[in-house]
Design a protein around this motif. Structure first.
Motif, PDB file in Angstrom:
ATOM      1  N   ASN A  72       0.833  -1.198   0.000  1.00 62.44           N
ATOM      2  CA  ASN A  72       0.000   0.000   0.000  1.00 62.44           C
ATOM      3  C   ASN A  72       0.875   1.259   0.000  1.00 62.44           C
ATOM      4  N   GLU A 112     -11.622  10.549   0.926  1.00 60.40           N
ATOM      5  CA  GLU A 112     -11.535   9.099   0.781  1.00 60.40           C
ATOM      6  C   GLU A 112     -10.116   8.608   1.039  1.00 60.40           C
ATOM      7  N   ALA A 113      -9.132   9.340   0.519  1.00 61.82           N
ATOM      8  CA  ALA A 113      -7.734   8.956   0.719  1.00 61.82           C
ATOM      9  C   ALA A 113      -7.331   9.120   2.184  1.00 61.82           C
ATOM     10  N   THR A 115      -9.318   8.795   4.761  1.00 61.39           N
ATOM     11  CA  THR A 115      -9.935   7.674   5.474  1.00 61.39           C
ATOM     12  C   THR A 115      -9.129   6.398   5.247  1.00 61.39           C
ATOM     13  N   ALA A 116      -8.657   6.200   4.009  1.00 60.70           N
ATOM     14  CA  ALA A 116      -7.852   5.015   3.704  1.00 60.70           C
ATOM     15  C   ALA A 116      -6.552   5.028   4.500  1.00 60.70           C
ATOM     16  N   MET A 119      -7.423   4.162   8.137  1.00 66.22           N
ATOM     17  CA  MET A 119      -7.735   2.744   8.272  1.00 66.22           C
ATOM     18  C   MET A 119      -6.458   1.901   8.213  1.00 66.22           C
ATOM     19  N   ALA A 120      -5.541   2.256   7.312  1.00 61.76           N
ATOM     20  CA  ALA A 120      -4.283   1.512   7.197  1.00 61.76           C
ATOM     21  C   ALA A 120      -3.472   1.621   8.484  1.00 61.76           C
TER      22      ALA A 120
END
Length: 245
Positions: A72, A112-113, A115-116, A119-120
């Motif tokens: 990622n 969105e990025a 949040t990603a 989350m990561a």
């Protein structure tokens, strides 16, 4: 029951109780929003990470022997920023901006990025010992002219404890030389005074100094050998978050 089994798997020996005021209602849900306002750090520094923008798997070994492998780019960029700032923390608000710059984004991360990214980081925190979270920032403090070790750490060594707690709430086990050095680092001595005391201890036999594998009694040789050893120990104590400003 599930938590009990996780204790066994993670070798977690103590349960923790959270005490709150009666009128408070804790939110037990783990969501990306939980990272807002928190400060993040890695548990070690990685010298070589590579191009974070690729999807090539990159491995991040930890001090405990675990290894995190990820493809990622967002997570790799975050770990590079955190590694570059180690042993200090980075606020999530600052981290997301630096991640966007590393990834070549023209502006801030999109919702969105972001949040990603959150989350990561949360998944990494919950599944490994790569990350630590803090409610307060922890700065990387250099030794300074009058190096000062945490009073609690000095007190624990004074009563014969082998392990001491640092500003990251981790257990640190100083080496023999550092255990002799730490009591001197109470903020009242500059580097020269600390070095003078170390040389005096070496002359009295309380500290052994060797040259080419042989003990020496020459004060000049002792000082020449102890000075770089002192600087190395101070750097190690700073990276271990045992020094205060």
């Amino acid at each position: 029951q599930a938590e009990q089994y996780l204790d066994f798997v993670r070798n977690r020996t103590f349960r923790e109780t959270l005490l709150v005021h009666a009128e408070q209602s804790p939110d037990w849900n783990i969501t990306p929003a939980a990272l807002q306002g928190l400060h993040i750090m890695t548990t070690r520094r990685w010298l070589v990470i590579g191009d974070v923008r690729t999807t090539t798997a990159t491995q991040f070994p930890t001090a405990s022997g675990m290894t995190l492998s990820t493809t990622n780019p967002v997570l790799k960029a975050a770990l590079r920023v955190l590694s570059d700032n180690w042993p200090a923390t980075v606020a999530f608000s600052a981290l997301k901006q630096e991640v966007a710059e590393l990834l070549g984004e023209p502006g801030p991360l999109s919702g969105e990025a972001e949040t990603a990214l959150a989350m990561a980081l949360l998944n990494t925190y919950l599944s490994s010992d790569v990350l630590e979270l803090s409610a307060a920032p922890i700065a990387a403090l250099p030794p300074g002219e009058c190096p000062t070790v945490l009073a609690t750490a000095r007190a624990r060594l004074a009563i014969g404890e082998r392990g001491i707690a640092n500003r990251r709430h981790e257990l640190v086990r100083p080496c023999d030389f550092e255990r002799q050095l730490i009591p001197l680092l109470d903020g009242t001595r500059n580097r020269a005074a600390v070095l003078d005391q170390l040389v005096a201890w070496a002359q009295s036999g309380e500290l052994t100094v060797q040259q080419e594998g042989q003990a020496t009694s020459d004060p000049m040789v002792m000082r020449a050998a102890l000075e770089p050893a002192l600087e190395k120990a101070l750097t190690n104590l700073a990276e271990s978050s045992l020094l205060i400003g």
